[in-house]
Motif scaffolding. Structure first.
Motif, PDB file in Angstrom:
ATOM      1  N   VAL A  76       0.837  -1.209   0.000  1.00  0.00           N
ATOM      2  CA  VAL A  76       0.000   0.000   0.000  1.00  0.00           C
ATOM      3  C   VAL A  76       0.867   1.253   0.000  1.00  0.00           C
ATOM      4  O   VAL A  76       1.988   1.259   0.524  1.00  0.00           O
ATOM      5  N   ILE A  86      -4.026   0.332  -2.257  1.00  0.00           N
ATOM      6  CA  ILE A  86      -3.245  -0.838  -2.656  1.00  0.00           C
ATOM      7  C   ILE A  86      -2.634  -0.634  -4.041  1.00  0.00           C
ATOM      8  O   ILE A  86      -3.297  -0.148  -4.962  1.00  0.00           O
ATOM      9  N   ARG A 143      -8.757   1.963  -1.057  1.00  0.00           N
ATOM     10  CA  ARG A 143      -8.054   1.815   0.214  1.00  0.00           C
ATOM     11  C   ARG A 143      -8.275   0.412   0.765  1.00  0.00           C
ATOM     12  O   ARG A 143      -9.378  -0.115   0.750  1.00  0.00           O
TER      13      ARG A 143
END
Length: 224
Positions: A41, A47, A128
């Protein structure tokens, strides 16, 4: 009828790495947490890839043998780049194949099967990372109690979806295997009921012991 969602089964506490995480730190995190892959990440929690044991093993597989011979078959260019990588961003597989919290078990399982992967990072609408779901997580639906499966079939499938009276079909569930007995008005409805029951989370198989009054498929009527 509602399949269990990824959000119900996923692991929410996810160990991840940053793009600049060194090779040895990745290996250590994999070992300490007993996992086979880690999401990568960025600073905003989005990611950017996944680094797995398979990605890291390219480095070991590319090392010269004791007798000095080079590994066979030779690595392709992209494999060579990973073998020479020293940080997560150089080793990871990208883009990451991800799931969303609202997906059901069927959608997640089908994506794993098509992609040939063992786990899916779970991301929100902004990419996210919010969790991770594995094959083992998805298999947890088969731990459902027989009584819970029977109640869902009786109420959600037979009464609410198909519109049958409670006394028309009896349902027995043992070890996730469903047995249906009763008399249905039309023959064509039987495979529909069997298919719907088979799609209930936790069902291993369905045995059809139902009969019918009217053969609307044009075959020999019951009792003829």
């Amino acid at each position: 009828m509602q399949h269990r969602k990824v959000s119900d089964l996923m692991t929410r506490h996810v160990v991840s790495v940053r793009p600049d995480t060194p090779f040895k730190d990745i290996v250590r995190l994999l070992a300490e947490n007993e996992v086979t892959a880690l999401p990568v990440v960025d600073g905003g929690g989005r990611i950017v890839g996944v680094v797995s044991e398979a990605d890291l093993l390219r480095k070991a597989g590319d090392r010269p043998r004791i007798d000095g011979r080079v590994p066979l078959p030779p690595l392709e260019a992209w494999e060579r780049a990973k073998a020479e990588g020293a940080r997560a961003e150089e080793l990871m597989s990208a883009p990451a194949v991800c799931a969303h919290p609202g997906w059901n078990v069927v959608e997640a399982a089908q994506l794993m099967e098509v992609q040939g992967i063992k786990r899916l990072p779970v991301v929100d609408d902004t990419d996210r990372l919010v969790g991770i779901v594995s094959r083992r997580d998805l298999l947890r639906i088969f731990l459902r109690k027989d009584d819970a499966i029977r109640e869902e079939i009786e109420h959600d499938v037979l009464q609410q979806t198909v519109g049958l009276a409670p006394t028309q079909v009896s349902v027995a569930v043992r070890g996730g295997r469903v047995e249906l007995r009763g008399v249905i008005e039309t023959r064509s409805l039987i495979p529909v009921i069997v298919r719907l029951c088979g799609s209930v989370d936790g069902v291993v198989g369905v045995s059809d012991r139902m009969s019918f009054r009217v053969d609307d498929l044009g075959r020999t009527p019951l009792g003829a």
